[in-house]
Structures are given as structure tokens and as C-alpha cells.
Design an enzyme around this catalytic site. Structure first.
Site, PDB file in Angstrom:
ATOM      1  N   ASP A   1       0.394  -9.124 -10.131  1.00 46.84           N
ATOM      2  CA  ASP A   1      -0.008 -10.545  -9.931  1.00 46.84           C
ATOM      3  C   ASP A   1       0.849 -11.410 -10.863  1.00 46.84           C
ATOM      4  O   ASP A   1       0.958 -12.381 -10.257  1.00 46.84           O
ATOM      5  CB  ASP A   1      -1.564 -10.473 -10.311  1.00 46.84           C
ATOM      6  CG  ASP A   1      -2.246 -10.184  -9.108  1.00 46.84           C
ATOM      7  OD1 ASP A   1      -1.894 -10.266  -7.852  1.00 46.84           O
ATOM      8  OD2 ASP A   1      -3.438  -9.853  -9.246  1.00 46.84           O
TER       9      ASP A   1
ATOM     10  N   HIS B   1       0.835  -1.211   0.054  1.00 48.31           N
ATOM     11  CA  HIS B   1       0.100  -0.179   0.048  1.00 48.31           C
ATOM     12  C   HIS B   1       0.830   1.256  -0.185  1.00 48.31           C
ATOM     13  O   HIS B   1       0.573   2.317  -0.595  1.00 48.31           O
ATOM     14  CB  HIS B   1      -0.923   0.107   1.371  1.00 48.31           C
ATOM     15  CG  HIS B   1      -2.176  -0.892   1.105  1.00 48.31           C
ATOM     16  ND1 HIS B   1      -2.575  -1.658   2.391  1.00 48.31           N
ATOM     17  CD2 HIS B   1      -2.978  -1.172  -0.038  1.00 48.31           C
ATOM     18  CE1 HIS B   1      -3.464  -2.384   1.835  1.00 48.31           C
ATOM     19  NE2 HIS B   1      -3.982  -2.185   0.375  1.00 48.31           N
TER      20      HIS B   1
ATOM     21  N   CYS C   1      -0.979  -2.598 -17.539  1.00 49.38           N
ATOM     22  CA  CYS C   1      -1.795  -1.895 -16.472  1.00 49.38           C
ATOM     23  C   CYS C   1      -1.210  -1.956 -15.136  1.00 49.38           C
ATOM     24  O   CYS C   1      -1.814  -1.592 -14.182  1.00 49.38           O
ATOM     25  CB  CYS C   1      -3.151  -2.189 -16.659  1.00 49.38           C
ATOM     26  SG  CYS C   1      -3.854  -3.780 -16.259  1.00 49.38           S
TER      27      CYS C   1
ATOM     28  N   ARG D   1       3.092 -10.483  -2.749  1.00 49.38           N
ATOM     29  CA  ARG D   1       3.781  -9.249  -3.091  1.00 49.38           C
ATOM     30  C   ARG D   1       3.311  -8.104  -2.044  1.00 49.38           C
ATOM     31  O   ARG D   1       3.934  -6.854  -2.327  1.00 49.38           O
ATOM     32  CB  ARG D   1       2.632  -8.598  -4.461  1.00 49.38           C
ATOM     33  CG  ARG D   1       1.425  -8.473  -4.338  1.00 49.38           C
ATOM     34  CD  ARG D   1       0.904  -8.100  -5.972  1.00 49.38           C
ATOM     35  NE  ARG D   1      -0.721  -7.779  -5.721  1.00 49.38           N
ATOM     36  CZ  ARG D   1      -1.426  -6.931  -5.412  1.00 49.38           C
ATOM     37  NH1 ARG D   1      -0.419  -5.638  -5.169  1.00 49.38           N
ATOM     38  NH2 ARG D   1      -2.442  -6.618  -5.411  1.00 49.38           N
TER      39      ARG D   1
END
Length: 853
Positions: free
Chosen positions: A736, A491, A783, A746
Site C-alpha cells: 500500500d 492475486h 510486512c 496495485r
């Protein structure tokens, strides 16, 4: 002769597995371990759970002829009674100790200590202290001090000359005539069980001491559990003190990385002190991992003294004084029990305090956008969880503890459950602690810890940040972020990129930088330089911020659309203002998160239109619901899934809830019809051609013309040609794809170096997808977070990627980089990166290929 060990367990399989783990720590079979496990077999030959005293007695007698003493470890319940009864049944008179140690950890510690030639009491002491390392890791109280021993049995003697582990390690005297050497921890995993066992064996009874610099206490090398508990990580420095032979032998293990390097890059800045350099110290402050593409240490002469290295996760450079998080909330101390007539009123304070914290977090979310808003909302839900408040209040009513202490204890109990679940659920412990601290602060009247409230620009340095703290960065004067923990897709990293703040994570030693020190943070190189020179400061100040005119292109004029990743209407408006050419990833989760029931089609249409409106006439790629894993939904995902990261997530939720997907596709089609954006739809977490074919059919049935899929699994990448035959486009989700290719969560800080899109295996999979796209003439986008990295962008283009999507703040930097290279340059860089064997080599090879000749 040595010490023998008997393992008593109800389960033969458990005992066999525990013995296998333990003996791997001492190659060569130097310790005799007998098993007295199970209660025989049934008629079908299946093992029967239970214990048998005669088996235990027989195991002791078999060891008696070749051992000076026998240590008996037991798992639970009747195993203890069987072991005690066995002392009456045995025919030998060898000294025996029964250990109250934890079964698996105790057996491992006992085997390693026995292999050093230790006495029976010393072996028992290490076994009984085996939970010290685990307790330290979990910030728990150790169950028993090492050296306390177990119940004495006939023939045993008090420890003679052994280490008194109840004394502080600093009280242990240095061996006479000792030499001193400082060595760096080089292996990626740091001081885990295998290296600790190797050190203990190499040191033997030499009296060697280790000390974690800069201010750790000495730890005896003979104690494997003490070595684990002092927590040396990759990039840390360890001082060795002891006889020349012992120091040299253990230093060689450190220099070799305990045989675990296997191509891993050096910890950046590591400098071997070399034989005979007693007390020598590296001239650089070491980081936890080399910055991507940097395999050689940056020396003090090259870049200035004290440079730190970590992982650059958000590009850009910034200078400012170091500031640290507000003081952490201290654990409430023990207090007298509340009188019965006060307990109800005190218990009632907890729900109101929790509600106030939840309201404050929701208010902060209302002033945030995109990812920050979603994270703050999720943390607010945690604060509003009635279980935390009600269970804490029950502790006040039942035990009479003050409210703050009750909240602390209940949060710790819930944290233990999350840790036990492992994986991404364990990552929520930081969130729970953040909520705990806020509630305790409300109850005690203290300031809530968090981002410094100051007007002047500063560089925030912390061990790590809770999501709520990271989300508050955008409202602060923070110009750069440095953490000792975290990974490239945490985050912290994601929000730093979204805010355009340069950030470096996994920078060991960062919190040792004094507050107020001026530092230069390079979020692309992954470096933190204290006290930069006037020239270095001037170079950063004079840098011109790049701009983006809305047309991504290479130097030779080749068009390369640059799109934006968005999570809601506010993100979409910001992307339009940043001149994004379209939206390459619209995360629709924001409409579903924090809902107890599926939103209606009408609600979804309104939400989607807010995102599509700013991009009328331009491409918008909508990703269908990516629920599951770290985004559970009560109406779509199971709460008790054992391994959610590899479970029912993304498109797989439609298997059990087909209406959920049908309703969403209907809403997307209606929103697209109401606005004039060119809408394309893609599904996440696709692994098979059948899944892709079924999804395309569902899109066509809903009236959606262009349907694609995310490439996030190695399976999808390897099947790219077959998948592209049935879909209109694909988009690579590099976050991912990297974690599944490298089998590395991750969100796990220790695995941050593995979660690097420069890993050759990941690049080769991307190349496979790009080649399939070229062959079939179909678009291949990116992306994931790699799409916003200016360094890897030319390589992705060379691998066949036809568009890049990123946070709006990354558009200008990526566009500026692409304007400096041609299609031929990109192809050359991709070829060079693909030929490398490590992530660092891939990055270095690509950089060399793009260096003007």
C-alpha cells in the site's frame, strides 16, 4: 481552408471540456471548433442547461467564411432537433454534415482528422466510427463502422477516394513504392489517444499503413480510432509501410516514445531497427516492462534467442514444458427462442447450476490454505449471488433465450457496471467471467476451463489467471508461472509467492510460445528463456534449495528476525514448520470475510487461538481488521463508496463502528491470555498522530501491552518520528505504501512497473521511517511483499528496518541472502539505492554496491 466543427451540447462546461481535450491532440490550433452550448445564464450568472438553434446557426455562419465544410456534433435529445432547425436558420451555404457520433469521442476524432486536411465526409466518417476503439477495448460490438458518415445535408457530397472502412483492413492496398520498417512501442502507456493523434498528424494523407505484429491487419495511419482499436502495448512490434518520408517521420515518433518516456526504463529487449533497415527485426522477443533492476536488453548472444522479459514477482528458477490453460468457454451462439411451455423448466436449471459451481469452489477452498482459501471462498460467494442467477432466469422466462445465453448476457451486463465503477471494482470483472464460464460449462456439459490436469511438471503460461485458477496452482504439477498481464501485487503474484512457485508477470508475447516448448523461468530476474542450453538446464537442476534454521542474521552476526505473514491457523502451522521466528503479520480478516454480521467475541477468540498456539513463547503481531477497498464487509463498509481505495478502510472503519474495534481488541486480549504467545497489536491505514494515539489508548484499555501501527500512507511515513513517539513499534506495509506514493492501483496490470518497492520515492520514505526508529530506539518492521524479496532485503536493513516478515516459503531464500552481507554492506547498498533517480537505477546501484570487489 479545411473543415470546421460545431459542438452542440446542453452543458457549456461539458462542451468546453470536450473541446479542450480534442484540441490538445492537435497543437497549434489548426482546427476551428465553435461551441453552441447551453441556453444562456440565469439571474445569478449560472449557466442554464439546454440548446438553442440560433446559437447553432450562428456558429455555422461564423465558420462558413473560413471553412470548406462544417461538421456538427450533438450530445443528446433536443440538441439534435436544435441542430436540424439551425440548418433552416443559417444564412451561409457552406456544406454541413450532422454527425451521429458519440459527443466526446466523436469530437476528438473529428478534430484530429480535420487537422490532416481531410474532406468533410472523411471527417464525419472518423467521428461516426469513434467508438470502435472503446468497443474493442471492452470487447463490445462497435456502434458504427468508421467511414459510415452521418445523415447527409444540403451541399454535402459522397466521399471521394476515401477509405472504405467497412472493408477489412487487410484489403487495403500498400502504397506504390512503399518501404517497410519494424519499430517497437517504447512508451509505457502504449497506443492511447495522444500517440494515435501524433501518428495521424505525421502521416497526413500519405497512405501510411501500420500493422501490429505478428499477425495483425494493416491499419491506415490517418485513422486515429483504428490506431486505438488495434491495441499496441509497450513492448509490441509495429510494422510501418508507406513512403520513405512518412515511414521515417512516424518511426521517429516511436523511437522518441511519443515524448512520454520521461525517465521510464526501456521495454526490455527493445532494439531499434534504425534508418534504412527495411524489414529489420529485433533478435529478442520483447517484454512489456524491464525486470526490476534491468535497464539494458538481454541480447540473443548473451542469454539465448527469444528471451522474454517481464516483472519477476516470485523468486526462484524452474525448467519445464509450456502448458496453457484449458480451452476457454466459447460464447453461446444465437439460438431459436424457447417455446413458452419450456421456459420455466429451462430457467430453473440456472440456479441449480450456479449452486453447483459455488459448492465446487467451496470444496476447493476447504482443501486450500490462507490466501488461496480466502480467494476461493470469495469467488464462491460471487457464484452464489442470487442476483446473477435470478436475473439470468428472468431473461429465459421473458425473452425465451437458452439458459447458457442468458447467463452469458447477464454476466456481461454486470461486467459493464463493474467496469464503469473503475479502480478495484473493475478488477472483479475477471472473477465474474470465471464464474460465468463455470456456470455456462455446467449448463452445456463442457469441461470447466482452468489449470491443466497432468501429472508431469509444467510451466503454466497464460494471458492472466482468475483468482480461482491461481488458487488451484497448489494442487497441480505447475513448477513456474508466466503471464502476459498482471502486476507485482496481483492475486497471481501473491499466491505464487505463497506457493513458492517462480513467477514472471507482464511478459508480453508469452502466450505465443508453443505448447511443449521447454522454458527456463527466472522469477527473480523476470526472464523466460525458451529452449535453454544443456548447460543452463544443468545449472538449474544442480541448484541447492536454501534452508532456514530459525535464526535470521547477517554475515557479521547482526541479528535480523525473520517472521511470517499468515492469514489463519493453517498458515501459522506452516510458518512454524518453516522455522519462522514469529509472526510479523497476522491478517485477522479471515474471521470476518464472507460474514453477513460481525462474528462474536467468542468466535474470534477461538479463531485467534488457532494462530497463536503454534507460536507459544514467540512474537505474534496481530493486525486489526483491514476491511474496505477490495475487502468490503456488509456490516462495516458502505457498498456505494465512490473511491474505496482512498476511502473508509482499515482503522477508519472504527470511526462509524467503534464497537467493532473494541470487540476485536477484547478477543485478541482473551486469546493472548489463553495462549503463551507474545502478542503485539497494530492498526492498518493510519495517517495521523491522533489516530495512532487513540488506537494505543484503546489497546491499553483492552489490556494489550504493546501497540503499533502500519505505515502504509506517505503521511504516516513523513510523520514517523511523531508517530513513533506515541506507539511502541511500526510495520511498513510496502504494497500500500508503494501504491499510494506512486498514485498507482496495485491491482492494475498497466501500472505494474510503478508498483515497485525499488521506486526511489518509496525507498526514501522507508529511509525516513528507519531513521526515526533508530533515533527513538523503536522497532521498524516490514510486512509487505518487499519483505520476502531477497534482492531488496539488504537495502531495507540498511534503511533501518529491524525485522522482515514474509510468506513462509520465502524465509529460506531471504535468510540465505542476508547471510552473505554485513551491516556495513547493507548501509552502503541503501545509500547507493537512495541516490538513484529511477527504480531500475536503484536496483542496479544496490547490486553494484553489494558486488564483491
Amino acid at each position: 481552408m479545411g473543415i470546421g466543427i460545431v459542438a452542440v451540447s446542453h452543458s457549456l462546461r461539458l462542451a468546453e471540456a470536450a473541446r479542450e481535450l480534442a484540441v490538445q491532440m492537435v497543437p497549434g490550433g489548426a482546427v476551428a471548433v465553435e461551441l453552441a452550448a447551453g441556453a444562456g445564464e440565469d439571474a445569478d450568472g449560472s449557466p442554464i442547461l439546454g440548446t438553442d438553434a440560433t446559437r447553432v446557426a450562428g456558429a455555422i455562419d461564423r465558420l462558413a467564411a473560413s471553412c470548406d465544410g462544417v461538421l456538427v456534433l450533438m450530445d443528446l435529445g433536443s440538441a439534435v432537433m436544435s441542430a436540424e432547425f439551425a440548418l433552416e436558420l443559417r444564412s451561409s451555404d457552406v456544406p454541413v454534415r450532422l454527425a451521429s457520433a458519440p459527443f466526446v469521442e466523436g469530437l476528438l476524432a473529428a478534430v484530429v482528422t480535420a487537422a490532416q486536411g481531410a474532406s468533410l465526409d472523411e471527417v464525419a466518417g472518423e467521428a461516426d466510427g469513434a467508438l470502435v476503439a472503446k468497443a474493442a477495448q471492452l470487447q463490445d460490438e462497435p456502434q458504427a463502422p468508421a467511414g459510415s458518415g452521418g445523415p447527409e445535408r444540403e451541399g454535402s457530397t459522397p466521399a471521394a477516394g476515401g477509405l472504405d472502412a467497412s472493408a477489412p483492413a487487410s484489403a487495403v492496398s500498400r502504397p506504390e513504392g512503399a518501404v517497410v520498417r519494424v519499430v517497437p512501442v517504447r512508451n509505457p502507456a502504449g497506443m492511447h489517444a495522444r500517440p494515435a493523434a501524433m501518428i495521424a498528424q505525421a502521416a497526413g494523407s500519405s497512405g501510411l499503413l501500420l500493422r501490429l505484429l505478428p499477425d495483425g491487419d494493416p491499419v491506415p495511419a490517418s485513422s486515429m480510432m483504428r490506431l486505438l482499436a488495434f491495441g499496441a502495448r509497450r513492448g509490441d512490434e509495429v510494422e510501418l509501410v508507406g513512403s520513405p518520408d512518412a515511414v521515417e517521420g512516424v518511426a521517429a515518433l516511436f523511437d522518441d516514445g511519443f515524448g512520454e518516456m520521461d525517465g521510464a526504463p526501456e521495454p526490455a529487449g527493445s532494439v531499434s531497427s534504425g534508418p534504412g533497415s527495411a524489414g529489420a527485426r529485433p533478435t529478442t522477443l520483447e517484454g512489456a516492462a524491464a525486470a526490476p533492476g534491468e535497464s539494458a536488453p538481454v541480447t540473443a548472444e548473451a542469454d539465448g534467442p527469444g528471451i522474454l522479459r517481464g516483472l519477476g514477482v516470485s523468486p526462484g528458477r524452474a525448467i519445464g514444458p509450456v502448458a496453457q490453460l484449458g480451452a476457454a468457454i466459447a460464447e453461446p451462439g444465437a439460438a431459436e427462442r424457447l417455446p413458452d411451455d419450456e421456459r420455466e423448466a429451462e430457467a430453473a436449471r440456472i440456479p441449480s447450476a450456479a449452486a453447483a459451481v459455488a459448492a465446487a469452489l467451496r470444496a476447493a477452498a476447504a482443501h486450500a490454505d490462507g490466501e488461496a482459501a480466502q480467494i476461493l471462498e470469495a469467488t464462491a460467494l460471487l457464484a452464489a449471488d442470487p442476483e446473477l442467477a435470478s436475473a439470468s432466469a428472468a431473461r429465459v422466462r421473458t425473452d425465451g433465450v437458452p439458459p447458457a445465453r442468458a447467463v452469458w448476457d447477464e454476466a456481461e451486463a454486470q461486467s459493464a457496471v463493474l467496469r464503469g465503477l473503475g479502480g478495484r471494482m473493475a478488477e472483479r470483472v475477471a472473477d465474474l467471467h470465471s464464474v460465468r464460464d463455470r456456470i455456462v460449462a455446467r449448463l452445456t456439459g463442457h469441461e470447466i476451463p482452468g489449470i491443466p490436469d497432468r501429472a508431469d511438471p509444467f510451466v503454466l503460461v497464460a494471458r492472466d489467471l482468475a483468482p480461482a485458477e491461481t488458487a488451484a496452482l497448489g494442487r497441480s504439477a505447475c513448477v513456474a508461472l508466466v503471464t502476459e498481464e498482471g502486476g507485482p501485487t496481483s492475486h497471481t503474484a501473491i499466491l505464487a509467492r505463497a506457493l513458492g512457485i517462480p513467477a514472471v508477470v507482464a511478459a508480453a508475447g508469452a502466450t505465443r510460445i508453443a505448447a511443449g516448448t521447454i522454458v527456463l523461468v527466472d522469477g527473480e530476474a523476470g526472464t523466460v528463456l525458451p529452449d535453454p542450453s544443456a548447460a543452463q538446464r544443468g545449472a538449474v537442476v544442480d541448484e541447492e534449495a536454501p534452508t532456514f534454521d530459525g535464526a535470521g542474521a547477517l554475515a557479521d552476526g547482526t541479528r535480523l528476525p525473520l517472521l511470517a505473514n499468515v492469514g489463519g491457523a493453517a498458515d501459522a502451522r506452516a510458518a512454524a514448520e518453516a522455522h519462522a521466528e514469529g509472526i510479523g503479520l497476522f491478517r485477522t480478516e479471515f474471521c470476518f470475510l464472507d460474514r453477513a454480521a460481525e462474528p462474536t467475541v467468542a468466535e474470534q477468540v477461538d479463531a485467534y487461538r488457532g494462530v497463536l498456539a503454534p507460536f507459544a513463547g514467540r512474537k505474534v503481531v496481530v493486525r486489526t481488521l483491514d476491511a474496505g477497498s477490495d475487502k468490503p464487509l456488509p456490516f462495516a463498509t458502505a457498498a456505494d463508496e465512490e473511491n474505496p481505495a482512498l476511502g473508509v478502510r482499515g482503522l477508519r472503519t472504527a470511526w462509524a463502528h467503534p464497537a467493532l474495534l473494541a470487540h476485536q481488541l477484547t478477543a485478541i486480549a482473551e486469546a493472548a491470555a489463553a495462549e503463551r504467545a507474545e502478542v503485539e497489536v497494530m492498526a492498518p491505514m493510519v495517517a495521523t498522530v491522533d489516530e495512532a494515539r487513540d488506537f494505543v489508548a484503546a489497546c491499553r484499555a483492552a489490556g494489550i501491552a504493546r501497540a503499533g501501527i502500519m505505515i502504509e500512507t506517505p503521511s504516516a511515513a513523513l510523520l514517523a518520528a511523531e508517530l513513533l513517539a506515541v506507539v511502541d513499534f511500526v510495520s511498513l506495509g510496502t504494497n500500500d505504501l508503494t501504491q499510494y506514493t506512486m498514485a498507482a492501483d496495485r491491482l492494475s496490470a498497466p501500472l505494474g512497473a510503478l508498483n515497485d518497492p525499488w521506486q526511489p520515492a518509496v525507498l526514501r520514505l522507508i529511509g525516513t521511517v528507519g531513521a526515526a526508529g533508530r533515533a527513538l530506539g523503536k522497532p521498524v518492521g516490514v510486512c509487505g511483499e518487499a519483505g520476502g524479496d531477497p534482492a531488496i532485503a539488504p537495502v531495507l536493513v540498511g534503511l533501518g528496518v529491524t525485522s522482515l516478515s514474509m510468506t513462509a516459503r520465502s524465509l529460506a531464500r531471504v535468510a540465505a541472502r542476508l547471510r552473505t552481507v554485513t551491516a556495513e554492506d547493507c548501509a552502503r547498498a541503501a545509500t547507493a539505492a537512495l541516490g538513484a533517480g529511477t527504480a531500475a537505477e536503484s536496483r542496479a546501484a544496490a547490486a553494484a554496491a553489494l558486488t564483491p570487489r
